[in-house]
Scaffold this active site. Structure first.
Site, mmCIF file in Angstrom:
data_model
loop_
_atom_site.group_PDB
_atom_site.id
_atom_site.type_symbol
_atom_site.label_atom_id
_atom_site.label_comp_id
_atom_site.label_asym_id
_atom_site.label_seq_id
_atom_site.Cartn_x
_atom_site.Cartn_y
_atom_site.Cartn_z
ATOM 1 N N ASN A 225 0.862 -1.194 0.000
ATOM 2 C CA ASN A 225 0.000 0.000 0.000
ATOM 3 C C ASN A 225 0.890 1.232 0.000
ATOM 4 O O ASN A 225 2.112 1.132 0.033
ATOM 5 C CB ASN A 225 -0.964 -0.031 1.195
ATOM 6 C CG ASN A 225 -0.223 -0.054 2.515
ATOM 7 O OD1 ASN A 225 0.491 0.879 2.850
ATOM 8 N ND2 ASN A 225 -0.367 -1.144 3.266
ATOM 9 N N ASP A 293 -4.407 -6.014 5.209
ATOM 10 C CA ASP A 293 -5.439 -6.822 5.853
ATOM 11 C C ASP A 293 -5.347 -8.284 5.416
ATOM 12 O O ASP A 293 -5.730 -9.179 6.156
ATOM 13 C CB ASP A 293 -6.824 -6.259 5.506
ATOM 14 C CG ASP A 293 -7.045 -4.920 6.188
ATOM 15 O OD1 ASP A 293 -6.635 -4.790 7.353
ATOM 16 O OD2 ASP A 293 -7.614 -4.000 5.547
ATOM 17 N N LYS A 303 8.825 -18.038 -9.365
ATOM 18 C CA LYS A 303 8.087 -16.969 -10.054
ATOM 19 C C LYS A 303 6.918 -17.537 -10.866
ATOM 20 O O LYS A 303 7.096 -18.542 -11.583
ATOM 21 C CB LYS A 303 9.062 -16.225 -10.969
ATOM 22 C CG LYS A 303 8.469 -14.991 -11.586
ATOM 23 C CD LYS A 303 9.461 -14.320 -12.495
ATOM 24 C CE LYS A 303 8.742 -13.257 -13.321
ATOM 25 N NZ LYS A 303 9.517 -12.845 -14.473
ATOM 26 N N PRO A 320 -3.001 -11.448 10.671
ATOM 27 C CA PRO A 320 -3.293 -11.187 12.092
ATOM 28 C C PRO A 320 -3.459 -9.689 12.315
ATOM 29 O O PRO A 320 -2.810 -8.886 11.639
ATOM 30 C CB PRO A 320 -2.031 -11.696 12.807
ATOM 31 C CG PRO A 320 -0.958 -11.715 11.767
ATOM 32 C CD PRO A 320 -1.648 -11.948 10.451
ATOM 33 N N ASP A 321 -4.331 -9.319 13.249
ATOM 34 C CA ASP A 321 -4.483 -7.901 13.577
ATOM 35 C C ASP A 321 -3.541 -7.595 14.743
ATOM 36 O O ASP A 321 -3.770 -8.025 15.878
ATOM 37 C CB ASP A 321 -5.945 -7.585 13.941
ATOM 38 C CG ASP A 321 -6.164 -6.083 13.995
ATOM 39 O OD1 ASP A 321 -5.377 -5.391 14.669
ATOM 40 O OD2 ASP A 321 -7.104 -5.591 13.342
ATOM 41 N N LYS A 354 -13.743 1.594 15.618
ATOM 42 C CA LYS A 354 -12.483 0.821 15.602
ATOM 43 C C LYS A 354 -11.873 0.759 17.005
ATOM 44 O O LYS A 354 -11.306 -0.244 17.412
ATOM 45 C CB LYS A 354 -11.493 1.491 14.643
ATOM 46 C CG LYS A 354 -10.971 0.546 13.583
ATOM 47 C CD LYS A 354 -10.251 1.249 12.475
ATOM 48 C CE LYS A 354 -10.846 0.865 11.135
ATOM 49 N NZ LYS A 354 -10.202 1.524 10.012
ATOM 50 N N LYS A 358 -11.277 -2.890 18.588
ATOM 51 C CA LYS A 358 -9.907 -3.399 18.795
ATOM 52 C C LYS A 358 -9.448 -3.254 20.250
ATOM 53 O O LYS A 358 -8.301 -3.534 20.563
ATOM 54 C CB LYS A 358 -8.932 -2.700 17.850
ATOM 55 C CG LYS A 358 -9.310 -2.899 16.375
ATOM 56 C CD LYS A 358 -8.155 -2.673 15.449
ATOM 57 C CE LYS A 358 -8.608 -2.737 14.001
ATOM 58 N NZ LYS A 358 -7.491 -2.946 13.074
HETATM 59 N N1 CTP Z 1 -3.833 -2.855 12.194
HETATM 60 C C1 CTP Z 1 -3.012 -3.858 12.675
HETATM 61 N N2 CTP Z 1 -3.014 -5.074 12.056
HETATM 62 C C2 CTP Z 1 -3.795 -5.298 10.992
HETATM 63 C C3 CTP Z 1 -4.635 -4.265 10.485
HETATM 64 C C4 CTP Z 1 -4.613 -3.046 11.116
HETATM 65 O O1 CTP Z 1 -2.289 -3.639 13.644
HETATM 66 N N3 CTP Z 1 -3.776 -6.483 10.410
HETATM 67 C C5 CTP Z 1 -3.863 -1.580 12.920
HETATM 68 C C6 CTP Z 1 -3.256 -0.406 12.174
HETATM 69 O O2 CTP Z 1 -1.874 -0.276 12.475
HETATM 70 C C7 CTP Z 1 -4.067 0.729 12.737
HETATM 71 C C8 CTP Z 1 -5.425 0.118 13.024
HETATM 72 O O3 CTP Z 1 -5.191 -1.262 13.117
HETATM 73 O O4 CTP Z 1 -3.552 1.183 13.963
HETATM 74 C C9 CTP Z 1 -6.500 0.387 12.026
HETATM 75 O O5 CTP Z 1 -6.051 0.098 10.745
HETATM 76 P P1 CTP Z 1 -7.010 0.322 9.497
HETATM 77 O O6 CTP Z 1 -6.319 -0.179 8.286
HETATM 78 O O7 CTP Z 1 -7.557 1.700 9.494
HETATM 79 O O8 CTP Z 1 -8.208 -0.599 9.883
HETATM 80 P P2 CTP Z 1 -8.575 -2.037 9.571
HETATM 81 O O9 CTP Z 1 -8.631 -2.792 10.829
HETATM 82 O O10 CTP Z 1 -7.683 -2.587 8.517
HETATM 83 O O11 CTP Z 1 -10.052 -1.847 9.036
HETATM 84 P P3 CTP Z 1 -10.588 -1.331 7.611
HETATM 85 O O12 CTP Z 1 -9.431 -1.472 6.648
HETATM 86 O O13 CTP Z 1 -11.710 -2.216 7.345
HETATM 87 O O14 CTP Z 1 -10.982 0.093 7.813
#
Ligand code: CTP
Length: 413
Positions: A225, A293, A303, A320-321, A354, A358
């Protein structure tokens, strides 16, 4: 004492990536400024010069520009400079403002808050620490007016290096010689060191995530990204500046490693989680990374070739989040967990949702509909008390403001 070649590494570590706004006023000691710039840059500092009209009688803008590798700012009313970089920004986009040489005249203007040229305007507009290296004739230095101005400046928290005693260009002997270049470098080094040792976050440890993640498709391709890492890196630097022991876990970025921060470079979300877990325990977590995500479920080690007419289908699986993992209740949960919410609509509502989803303490919500990667950010800090909307600020200013809020919160609780 003349400085020959680099001095021991401690200066390098402390001054690396420091941005120094160097105001050169008109004294004979201005001839030492090229050497000062060289020594500061050798240690990794970025030096940007403001040259007063009388300073330009002693040293040329061309030599300062060549040595600093940056434009030299001279004119308060330069339309090009004002559109590219206003005098307010000039004085704020620095970690310290150094006036060297500081003449009796500029010290008097500083004491009285005068702003009749770019140098004095920047000095009046700055919110950054200021250090002066006085340089003048001994009678001027000892004059009651100069000593009264000095007392005013010291009272306001201005830092001073020198002056020393010795032979002067005017033929007299006594106090008033600008400090030697090595002593000015050491004074800057000491300033940054002491700020860290005695800052409001000293004794606290912090983890910051930054940058994008790269999720491999095959050995040569990846999903990424547009995150630049600027905001996360600035937060790591700002927390370290307030005395925290900071670990920065970063995806691939072009940003330099912030001074005095332990940096772990990762590529994927899974590696980022592993590195964050390995850094435990810490008191503060700030998740500023734009973590992908999803990753490719079946990335290949060879490749993918362009065979047949049908393009390959990528099957994705959830990453993983990291934020949610760190914020999960438990005995090693950091005291303060802060996430970012990059939104394109309903910024505050989505950010608040969020925060709950979270289980983090604060969310810094920002509107990314204009894209990632710029130098400024318009954010809302969402806490249990609601949303506080900040004006558009440079990413560095957002980082400093957030770090101050964190320090206030930690020291209150
Ligand atoms: N984040 C994380 N791990 C992930 C996705 C997100 O730690 N796999 C954290 C980011 O560093 C940020 C927060 O979660 O602090 C929100 O990230 P964002 O991309 O805005 O949200 P998402 O949870 O990905 O939700 P969406 O893309 O659906 O808005």
């Amino acid at each position: 004492m003349a400085l020959e070649g680099p001095v021991p590494g401690r200066h390098k570590i402390v001054l690396e990536n420091r941005r120094i706004l160097l105001i050169v006023s008109g004294g004979i000691a201005a001839v030492k400024v090229p050497d000062l710039i060289r020594r500061l840059r050798e240690r990794g500092a970025a030096v940007r010069c403001v040259l007063t009209e009388s300073g330009a009688q002693f040293v040329t803008p061309m030599s300062l520009a060549a040595l600093s590798g940056d434009k030299v700012f001279q004119d308060l009313f330069s339309l090009t400079d004002e559109s590219e970089m206003g005098h307010i920004n000039l004085s704020r986009e620095a970690d310290i403002v150094l006036v060297a040489p500081a003449t009796a005249n500029i010290m008097a203007k500083m004491a009285y808050g005068m702003a009749d040229d770019l140098a004095t305007t920047a000095l009046l507009a700055t919110d950054k620490p200021v250090m002066i290296a006085p340089s003048m004739n001994v009678m001027m230095w000892e004059h009651a007016a100069t000593q009264a101005n000095l007392a005013t400046l010291l009272d306001r928290g201005i830092h001073i290096v020198g002056p020393g005693a010795g032979d002067m260009a005017c033929g007299e002997v006594g106090n008033g010689r600008m400090a030697e270049v090595a002593d000015i470098v050491a004074a800057l080094d000491g300033f940054f060191k002491s700020r860290r040792e005695h800052g409001p976050l000293s004794g606290q440890s912090a983890l910051v995530t930054s940058g994008p993640t790269h999720e491999p498709i095959d050995p040569v391709r990846y999903i990424a990204n547009r995150s630049s890492g600027k905001q996360g890196h600035a937060i790591a630097a700002a927390l370290a500046d307030l005395g925290a022991k900071v670990t920065l876990v970063s995806g691939p970025t072009q940003e330099p490693d912030p001074a005095g921060v332990t940096v772990t470079a990762v590529e994927t979300a899974e590696q980022m989680l592993t590195a964050c877990t390995a850094a435990k325990p810490f008191d503060i977590a700030v998740c500023a990374a734009a973590v992908a995500d999803w990753r490719v479920a079946d990335s290949t080690t060879s490749k993918i070739k362009k065979t047949g007419d049908t393009p390959p289908a990528l099957s994705l699986t959830e990453n993983p989040d990291i934020l949610a993992t760190l914020a999960k209740a438990g005995k090693d949960r950091p005291h303060l967990v802060i996430g970012f919410a990059a939104e394109t609509e309903n910024v505050i509502d989505n950010g608040s949702a969020k925060r709950n989803a979270k289980n983090c303490d604060w969310i810094v919500a920002n509107d990314v509909s204009a894209g990632f990667g710029g130098d400024s950010n318009t954010v809302h800090l969402i806490t249990e008390d609601g949303a506080d909307s900040w004006p558009t600020l440079s990413k560095q200013a957002v980082a400093e403001r957030l770090a101050t809020h964190i320090a206030d919160h930690i020291n209150k609780s």
